[in-house]
Design a protein around this motif. Structure first.
Motif, PDB file in Angstrom:
ATOM      1  N   LEU A 175       6.236  -7.774  -4.301  1.00  0.00           N
ATOM      2  CA  LEU A 175       5.817  -6.373  -4.218  1.00  0.00           C
ATOM      3  C   LEU A 175       5.617  -5.775  -5.613  1.00  0.00           C
ATOM      4  O   LEU A 175       4.674  -5.000  -5.844  1.00  0.00           O
ATOM      5  CB  LEU A 175       6.854  -5.561  -3.438  1.00  0.00           C
ATOM      6  CG  LEU A 175       7.001  -5.935  -1.956  1.00  0.00           C
ATOM      7  CD1 LEU A 175       8.155  -5.161  -1.327  1.00  0.00           C
ATOM      8  CD2 LEU A 175       5.713  -5.675  -1.192  1.00  0.00           C
ATOM      9  N   TYR A 176       6.479  -6.141  -6.537  1.00  0.00           N
ATOM     10  CA  TYR A 176       6.360  -5.641  -7.915  1.00  0.00           C
ATOM     11  C   TYR A 176       5.076  -6.131  -8.573  1.00  0.00           C
ATOM     12  O   TYR A 176       4.315  -5.337  -9.148  1.00  0.00           O
ATOM     13  CB  TYR A 176       7.579  -6.090  -8.716  1.00  0.00           C
ATOM     14  CG  TYR A 176       7.445  -5.897 -10.213  1.00  0.00           C
ATOM     15  CD1 TYR A 176       7.568  -4.626 -10.784  1.00  0.00           C
ATOM     16  CD2 TYR A 176       7.199  -6.986 -11.047  1.00  0.00           C
ATOM     17  CE1 TYR A 176       7.444  -4.447 -12.158  1.00  0.00           C
ATOM     18  CE2 TYR A 176       7.074  -6.813 -12.417  1.00  0.00           C
ATOM     19  CZ  TYR A 176       7.192  -5.545 -12.972  1.00  0.00           C
ATOM     20  OH  TYR A 176       7.062  -5.377 -14.322  1.00  0.00           O
ATOM     21  N   LEU A 177       4.826  -7.430  -8.476  1.00  0.00           N
ATOM     22  CA  LEU A 177       3.619  -7.990  -9.094  1.00  0.00           C
ATOM     23  C   LEU A 177       2.357  -7.484  -8.406  1.00  0.00           C
ATOM     24  O   LEU A 177       1.336  -7.252  -9.045  1.00  0.00           O
ATOM     25  CB  LEU A 177       3.681  -9.514  -9.065  1.00  0.00           C
ATOM     26  CG  LEU A 177       4.770 -10.139  -9.953  1.00  0.00           C
ATOM     27  CD1 LEU A 177       4.874 -11.637  -9.708  1.00  0.00           C
ATOM     28  CD2 LEU A 177       4.475  -9.861 -11.423  1.00  0.00           C
ATOM     29  N   GLY A 178       2.443  -7.307  -7.080  1.00  0.00           N
ATOM     30  CA  GLY A 178       1.321  -6.731  -6.354  1.00  0.00           C
ATOM     31  C   GLY A 178       1.055  -5.309  -6.817  1.00  0.00           C
ATOM     32  O   GLY A 178      -0.100  -4.890  -6.967  1.00  0.00           O
ATOM     33  N   ASN A 219       0.823  -1.210   0.000  1.00  0.00           N
ATOM     34  CA  ASN A 219       0.000   0.000   0.000  1.00  0.00           C
ATOM     35  C   ASN A 219       0.854   1.255   0.000  1.00  0.00           C
ATOM     36  O   ASN A 219       0.540   2.245  -0.674  1.00  0.00           O
ATOM     37  CB  ASN A 219      -0.936   0.010   1.212  1.00  0.00           C
ATOM     38  CG  ASN A 219      -2.055  -1.006   1.084  1.00  0.00           C
ATOM     39  OD1 ASN A 219      -2.401  -1.425  -0.017  1.00  0.00           O
ATOM     40  ND2 ASN A 219      -2.624  -1.411   2.205  1.00  0.00           N
ATOM     41  N   ALA A 220       1.955   1.229   0.757  1.00  0.00           N
ATOM     42  CA  ALA A 220       2.856   2.378   0.792  1.00  0.00           C
ATOM     43  C   ALA A 220       3.479   2.619  -0.581  1.00  0.00           C
ATOM     44  O   ALA A 220       3.615   3.770  -1.026  1.00  0.00           O
ATOM     45  CB  ALA A 220       3.939   2.164   1.842  1.00  0.00           C
ATOM     46  N   MET A 221       3.863   1.535  -1.259  1.00  0.00           N
ATOM     47  CA  MET A 221       4.494   1.665  -2.572  1.00  0.00           C
ATOM     48  C   MET A 221       3.492   2.122  -3.626  1.00  0.00           C
ATOM     49  O   MET A 221       3.820   2.918  -4.508  1.00  0.00           O
ATOM     50  CB  MET A 221       5.154   0.339  -2.961  1.00  0.00           C
ATOM     51  CG  MET A 221       6.313  -0.028  -2.047  1.00  0.00           C
ATOM     52  SD  MET A 221       6.997  -1.676  -2.326  1.00  0.00           S
ATOM     53  CE  MET A 221       8.007  -1.375  -3.780  1.00  0.00           C
ATOM     54  N   ALA A 247      15.157  -4.851  -8.403  1.00  0.00           N
ATOM     55  CA  ALA A 247      13.883  -4.185  -8.171  1.00  0.00           C
ATOM     56  C   ALA A 247      13.802  -2.870  -8.944  1.00  0.00           C
ATOM     57  O   ALA A 247      12.752  -2.530  -9.515  1.00  0.00           O
ATOM     58  CB  ALA A 247      13.698  -3.931  -6.676  1.00  0.00           C
ATOM     59  N   PHE A 248      14.900  -2.125  -8.946  1.00  0.00           N
ATOM     60  CA  PHE A 248      14.940  -0.851  -9.676  1.00  0.00           C
ATOM     61  C   PHE A 248      14.606  -1.054 -11.153  1.00  0.00           C
ATOM     62  O   PHE A 248      13.812  -0.307 -11.739  1.00  0.00           O
ATOM     63  CB  PHE A 248      16.317  -0.214  -9.521  1.00  0.00           C
ATOM     64  CG  PHE A 248      16.593   0.883 -10.508  1.00  0.00           C
ATOM     65  CD1 PHE A 248      15.897   2.083 -10.441  1.00  0.00           C
ATOM     66  CD2 PHE A 248      17.547   0.712 -11.496  1.00  0.00           C
ATOM     67  CE1 PHE A 248      16.154   3.098 -11.362  1.00  0.00           C
ATOM     68  CE2 PHE A 248      17.801   1.714 -12.411  1.00  0.00           C
ATOM     69  CZ  PHE A 248      17.104   2.911 -12.349  1.00  0.00           C
ATOM     70  N   MET A 249      15.213  -2.067 -11.768  1.00  0.00           N
ATOM     71  CA  MET A 249      14.960  -2.345 -13.184  1.00  0.00           C
ATOM     72  C   MET A 249      13.499  -2.673 -13.429  1.00  0.00           C
ATOM     73  O   MET A 249      12.911  -2.278 -14.441  1.00  0.00           O
ATOM     74  CB  MET A 249      15.867  -3.478 -13.663  1.00  0.00           C
ATOM     75  CG  MET A 249      17.344  -3.119 -13.711  1.00  0.00           C
ATOM     76  SD  MET A 249      18.415  -4.513 -14.151  1.00  0.00           S
ATOM     77  CE  MET A 249      17.900  -4.803 -15.841  1.00  0.00           C
ATOM     78  N   LYS A 250      12.884  -3.406 -12.492  1.00  0.00           N
ATOM     79  CA  LYS A 250      11.469  -3.776 -12.624  1.00  0.00           C
ATOM     80  C   LYS A 250      10.582  -2.534 -12.602  1.00  0.00           C
ATOM     81  O   LYS A 250       9.742  -2.323 -13.482  1.00  0.00           O
ATOM     82  CB  LYS A 250      11.075  -4.708 -11.481  1.00  0.00           C
ATOM     83  CG  LYS A 250      11.691  -6.101 -11.545  1.00  0.00           C
ATOM     84  CD  LYS A 250      10.752  -7.037 -12.257  1.00  0.00           C
ATOM     85  CE  LYS A 250      11.208  -8.471 -12.124  1.00  0.00           C
ATOM     86  NZ  LYS A 250      10.234  -9.414 -12.721  1.00  0.00           N
ATOM     87  N   PHE A 251      10.752  -1.714 -11.561  1.00  0.00           N
ATOM     88  CA  PHE A 251       9.883  -0.553 -11.390  1.00  0.00           C
ATOM     89  C   PHE A 251      10.203   0.543 -12.411  1.00  0.00           C
ATOM     90  O   PHE A 251       9.308   1.287 -12.820  1.00  0.00           O
ATOM     91  CB  PHE A 251       9.991  -0.018  -9.960  1.00  0.00           C
ATOM     92  CG  PHE A 251       9.213  -0.816  -8.968  1.00  0.00           C
ATOM     93  CD1 PHE A 251       7.869  -0.539  -8.728  1.00  0.00           C
ATOM     94  CD2 PHE A 251       9.798  -1.868  -8.280  1.00  0.00           C
ATOM     95  CE1 PHE A 251       7.133  -1.288  -7.817  1.00  0.00           C
ATOM     96  CE2 PHE A 251       9.077  -2.633  -7.369  1.00  0.00           C
ATOM     97  CZ  PHE A 251       7.733  -2.335  -7.140  1.00  0.00           C
ATOM     98  N   CYS A 252      11.449   0.619 -12.830  1.00  0.00           N
ATOM     99  CA  CYS A 252      11.838   1.609 -13.820  1.00  0.00           C
ATOM    100  C   CYS A 252      11.096   1.373 -15.136  1.00  0.00           C
ATOM    101  O   CYS A 252      10.688   2.319 -15.814  1.00  0.00           O
ATOM    102  CB  CYS A 252      13.345   1.553 -14.040  1.00  0.00           C
ATOM    103  SG  CYS A 252      13.981   2.857 -15.106  1.00  0.00           S
ATOM    104  N   ARG A 253      10.900   0.123 -15.500  1.00  0.00           N
ATOM    105  CA  ARG A 253      10.211  -0.214 -16.740  1.00  0.00           C
ATOM    106  C   ARG A 253       8.734   0.176 -16.705  1.00  0.00           C
ATOM    107  O   ARG A 253       8.094   0.282 -17.743  1.00  0.00           O
ATOM    108  CB  ARG A 253      10.349  -1.704 -17.035  1.00  0.00           C
ATOM    109  CG  ARG A 253      11.770  -2.127 -17.376  1.00  0.00           C
ATOM    110  CD  ARG A 253      11.862  -3.598 -17.703  1.00  0.00           C
ATOM    111  NE  ARG A 253      11.134  -3.923 -18.914  1.00  0.00           N
ATOM    112  CZ  ARG A 253      11.039  -5.157 -19.424  1.00  0.00           C
ATOM    113  NH1 ARG A 253      11.635  -6.165 -18.805  1.00  0.00           N
ATOM    114  NH2 ARG A 253      10.368  -5.378 -20.526  1.00  0.00           N
TER     115      ARG A 253
END
Length: 280
Positions: free
Chosen positions: A251-254, A123-125, A146-152
């Motif tokens: 967390l990424y998939l969520g 929820n925070a993210m 994680a950075f690469m995942k969220f950056c995309r």
């Protein structure tokens, strides 16, 4: 049995002395609780009856008999899982199986420690203006993952290996930003300092660590725990990074599924940009 011992091992660092003595005795000889009375096991573990009862309640049981019954049921259901060391005589197929089993066991044990923190972290993210990852050494590899995942996804984020840059990023955070640290024992001076700065600036701080008592947790709003046993020289087991990446992927998939936004176009566009670099 393994789940019960995972929870006890996790609690041990934060326990008072007498409760810790009892908990360590349970881990070393879980069979003892099945045939010893409260008075006997308190004496055997150099603890006290009152401390044993307090530990039982800390574990969520009404008293010693409830904990004893839980151990008896757990032992009937299955014995403790022991990770196998790699031996000189092992061929590559045996090593493959041992490493696989070690990774599977780490993920299973990490699941035992899962709590409401995952919901709070997600929820925070989801509500964050930006997300920043902090780690050093091989923990930085998980942060970069994680950075690469969220950056995309086009999310404002960062992951820097340079300590000064980490401090700079942390100092520029504020309410609405998320700082997420990865630290095996939660004692890395640089990571702890970065999270201290981020928390002081008002960012929401999240940590992934195996320790439920460490300097990092002083500056952590939301704690997510892994369960890894690494007694190797240099603590070079890959399983701890497997556990870290598992949580980060969750967390990424969520994030993708729970945010009310279609990221498919963004992902296709960034993938197309990446594919331009491939040799045809």
């Amino acid at each position: 049995m393994n789940e019960l011992l995972v929870k006890i091992r996790f609690l041990i660092p934060s326990l008072p002395r007498a409760e810790k003595a009892f908990a360590q005795a349970l881990v070393e000889n879980p069979d003892a609780i099945t045939h010893l009375t409260l008075a006997q096991i308190a004496a055997e573990s150099n603890s006290s009856e009152a401390s044993v009862i307090r530990f039982c309640k800390r574990m969520g049981y009404h008293g010693y008999m409830d904990l004893k019954d839980a151990f008896i049921l757990a032992m009937a259901d299955g014995s403790e899982v022991h990770e196998e060391e790699i031996e000189e005589s092992d061929d590559i197929s045996v090593i493959l199986k041992k490493v696989f089993q070690s990774n599977v066991q780490t993920l299973q044990n990490t699941m035992v420690l899962a709590n409401e923190g995952y919901t709070d972290a997600l929820n925070a993210m989801i509500g964050a203006k930006s997300i920043h990852f902090f780690g050093v050494g091989d923990a930085y590899a998980a942060c970069q993952f994680a950075f690469m995942k969220f950056c995309r996804l086009g999310i404002p984020c960062s992951a820097h290996s340079d300590v000064m840059l980490q401090y700079t990023i942390a100092d520029n955070l504020g309410p609405g930003d998320v700082a997420l640290a990865v630290s095996y024992e939660g004692r890395s001076r640089n990571v702890v300092q970065a999270m201290k700065i981020a928390k002081k600036r008002g960012a929401t701080t999240i940590s992934i660590t195996k320790m439920n008592k460490s300097p990092l947790l002083k500056y952590t709003d939301i704690s997510l725990f892994i369960s890894v046993s690494d007694l190797t020289i240099g603590r070079d087991k890959a399983t701890r990074r497997v556990a870290d990446q598992f949580i980060l992927d969750v967390l990424y998939l969520g994030y993708i599924t729970k945010t009310k936004k279609d990221y498919s176009k963004c992902l296709k566009r960034t993938q197309a940009a990446i594919d331009c670099n491939k040799i045809m």
